[in-house]
Design an enzyme around this catalytic site. Structure first.
Site, mmCIF file in Angstrom:
data_model
loop_
_atom_site.group_PDB
_atom_site.id
_atom_site.type_symbol
_atom_site.label_atom_id
_atom_site.label_comp_id
_atom_site.label_asym_id
_atom_site.label_seq_id
_atom_site.Cartn_x
_atom_site.Cartn_y
_atom_site.Cartn_z
ATOM 1 N N LYS A 74 -10.982 -4.011 -2.732
ATOM 2 C CA LYS A 74 -11.920 -2.897 -2.839
ATOM 3 C C LYS A 74 -11.240 -1.544 -2.894
ATOM 4 O O LYS A 74 -11.796 -0.584 -3.404
ATOM 5 C CB LYS A 74 -12.975 -2.966 -1.746
ATOM 6 N N LYS A 105 0.839 -1.209 0.000
ATOM 7 C CA LYS A 105 0.000 0.000 0.000
ATOM 8 C C LYS A 105 0.868 1.250 0.000
ATOM 9 O O LYS A 105 0.542 2.245 -0.645
ATOM 10 C CB LYS A 105 -0.977 -0.029 1.175
ATOM 11 N N LYS A 156 -4.573 -9.185 -6.731
ATOM 12 C CA LYS A 156 -5.713 -9.572 -5.909
ATOM 13 C C LYS A 156 -6.897 -8.639 -6.167
ATOM 14 O O LYS A 156 -6.710 -7.444 -6.375
ATOM 15 C CB LYS A 156 -5.308 -9.450 -4.434
HETATM 16 P P1 ATP Z 1 -8.475 -3.316 0.999
HETATM 17 O O1 ATP Z 1 -8.091 -3.082 -0.425
HETATM 18 O O2 ATP Z 1 -8.971 -2.095 1.701
HETATM 19 O O3 ATP Z 1 -7.409 -4.040 1.784
HETATM 20 P P2 ATP Z 1 -9.888 -5.805 0.729
HETATM 21 O O4 ATP Z 1 -10.824 -6.050 -0.406
HETATM 22 O O5 ATP Z 1 -8.564 -6.468 0.708
HETATM 23 O O6 ATP Z 1 -9.755 -4.235 0.890
HETATM 24 P P3 ATP Z 1 -10.231 -6.224 3.574
HETATM 25 O O7 ATP Z 1 -11.142 -5.331 4.342
HETATM 26 O O8 ATP Z 1 -8.748 -6.004 3.655
HETATM 27 O O9 ATP Z 1 -10.682 -6.206 2.036
HETATM 28 O O10 ATP Z 1 -10.511 -7.718 3.965
HETATM 29 C C1 ATP Z 1 -11.776 -8.202 4.349
HETATM 30 C C2 ATP Z 1 -11.753 -9.704 4.270
HETATM 31 O O11 ATP Z 1 -11.889 -10.107 2.891
HETATM 32 C C3 ATP Z 1 -10.444 -10.340 4.768
HETATM 33 O O12 ATP Z 1 -10.752 -11.518 5.466
HETATM 34 C C4 ATP Z 1 -9.702 -10.638 3.502
HETATM 35 O O13 ATP Z 1 -8.775 -11.680 3.659
HETATM 36 C C5 ATP Z 1 -10.852 -11.015 2.546
HETATM 37 N N1 ATP Z 1 -10.490 -10.746 1.157
HETATM 38 C C6 ATP Z 1 -10.170 -9.540 0.630
HETATM 39 N N2 ATP Z 1 -9.901 -9.657 -0.674
HETATM 40 C C7 ATP Z 1 -10.038 -10.980 -0.988
HETATM 41 C C8 ATP Z 1 -9.875 -11.732 -2.189
HETATM 42 N N3 ATP Z 1 -9.524 -11.149 -3.325
HETATM 43 N N4 ATP Z 1 -10.101 -13.071 -2.154
HETATM 44 C C9 ATP Z 1 -10.471 -13.680 -0.996
HETATM 45 N N5 ATP Z 1 -10.627 -13.026 0.184
HETATM 46 C C10 ATP Z 1 -10.416 -11.687 0.200
HETATM 47 MG MG MG Z 2 -7.080 -6.113 2.307
#
Ligand code: ATP
Ligand code: MG
Length: 330
Positions: free
Chosen positions: A199, A112, A196
């Site tokens: 969001k 990040k 990955k």
């Molecule tokens: P950010 O970009 O803000 O990190 P994020 O989409 O990675 O957002 P998080 O809030 O970090 O979401 O994670 C929420 C949950 O979703 C965590 O348990 C994380 O491991 C899971 N998660 C996030 N992205 C994925 C993905 N691409 N595949 C499977 N699980 C995911």
């Molecule tokens: Mg994340």
């Protein structure tokens, strides 16, 4: 004693299919496995710039999606991190037991921070984020933290912190363990399957609130690979493998079974159409329930009950920690 299972989502952006497959889809099963504590990590969302109105709406959306995914708030706890003060207080104690060297090795931080152009303008919160995340976990004496693969390193750090503190002050924290899904632990972007689906860094991602036509279009135009066979091969066929993972996890089958379903299919277009059908069907049902939770403000009730229940548990842990380190309590 029943397991305590805790998991959180940061309201940093609109929820993706990755969040659904990684966490939301499993909430009903998790509730059968033990005491569940689910929270919206809104303090964590401040680690990167975000508009206040967006943060508020994202937080409400996560609450509604937890409920839409079948979370029963009478039998579990759903709350907003910022509404339970113990998280911040424990954070200010525990940051003294975490080392800067450990934090600077975190892949997520490196990732990040690398996207921020002005290296002198990286917020301290982004760096210290895993300390607060450890506190989120340790406050609730939880055994199991279900996460996607990206969060395993942070849970490891929480474990180390708990062990370090227990060694210094005697048994205080339950040492937690990460639990990763067998299928769907890391859903990749549809436009770039080497990244990955996230969001906060959108790249051809599927959002849970996209309209169904858009979702179908995104799947039909997902990047695929050379060849025409539907086989699982992360290195040589990352696009097809990602679509197979999505398909298998939504159908609750193994990757082998998914491959077997397509052994006679030699056209990517036909395969994508089947994947799109499965995704669209599941997400449209989810969206219907989401709107119900939102319009009837069910989330307000769930969060207000959750906040009290979380505070009950967290305050006991904090009291224990304060005593151990020598802080006077009333
Ligand atoms: P950010 O970009 O803000 O990190 P994020 O989409 O990675 O957002 P998080 O809030 O970090 O979401 O994670 C929420 C949950 O979703 C965590 O348990 C994380 O491991 C899971 N998660 C996030 N992205 C994925 C993905 N691409 N595949 C499977 N699980 C995911
Ligand atoms: Mg994340």
């Amino acid at each position: 004693m029943a397991n305590t299972i805790l998991t959180g989502i940061k309201p940093t952006g609109k929820l993706t299919l990755g969040n659904y497959i990684g966490v939301l889809k499993n909430v009903k099963d998790l509730q059968k496995q033990g005491n569940t504590i689910f929270f919206i990590a809104d303090l964590h969302a401040l680690t990167l710039p975000i508009e206040p109105e967006q943060l508020r709406q994202n937080s409400i959306d996560i609450a509604c999606f937890y409920l839409a995914a079948g979370f029963d708030y009478e039998n579990g706890i759903l709350f907003l991190q910022s509404q339970v003060d113990e998280h911040s207080i424990l954070n200010s104690i525990m940051q003294n037991y975490m080392y800067m060297g450990e934090l600077s090795r975190m892949t997520q931080f490196k990732d990040k921070a690398s996207k921020i152009d002005n290296k002198n303008g990286i917020g301290l919160g982004l760096f210290t984020y895993p300390v607060l995340m450890a506190c989120d976990i340790l406050l609730y004496d939880c055994d199991i933290v279900p996460v996607g693969e990206d969060q395993v390193q942070h849970v490891e750090l929480a474990r180390n912190l708990a062990i370090r503190f227990n060694n210094r002050y005697g048994e205080t924290f339950v040492v937690p363990k990460a639990q990763i899904n067998k299928v769907g632990k890391r859903i990749m972007s549809l436009s770039d399957p080497s990244k990955k689906m996230s969001k906060s860094d959108p790249k051809g991602d599927i959002y849970l609130l996209d309209d169904i036509k858009t979702i179908r279009k995104k799947i039909m135009s997902a990047v695929t690979d050379l060849g025409s066979d539907i086989t699982y091969d992360i290195d040589n066929k990352p696009g097809i493998s990602n679509l197979l993972t999505i398909y298998a996890s939504l159908k609750n089958i193994s990757i082998e079974e998914a491959c077997n379903n397509f052994k006679d299919c030699h056209r990517y277009g036909d395969f994508k159409k089947e994947v799109a059908d499965v995704v669209c069907q599941e997400i449209s049902k989810l969206q219907e329930r989401y709107h119900y939770m939102l319009e009837n403000k069910i989330y307000e009730k769930a969060l207000s009950i959750g906040k009290e229940k979380a505070h009950q548990i967290a305050s006991k842990t904090l009291k224990r920690v304060k005593e151990k380190v020598g802080l006077l309590d009333e």
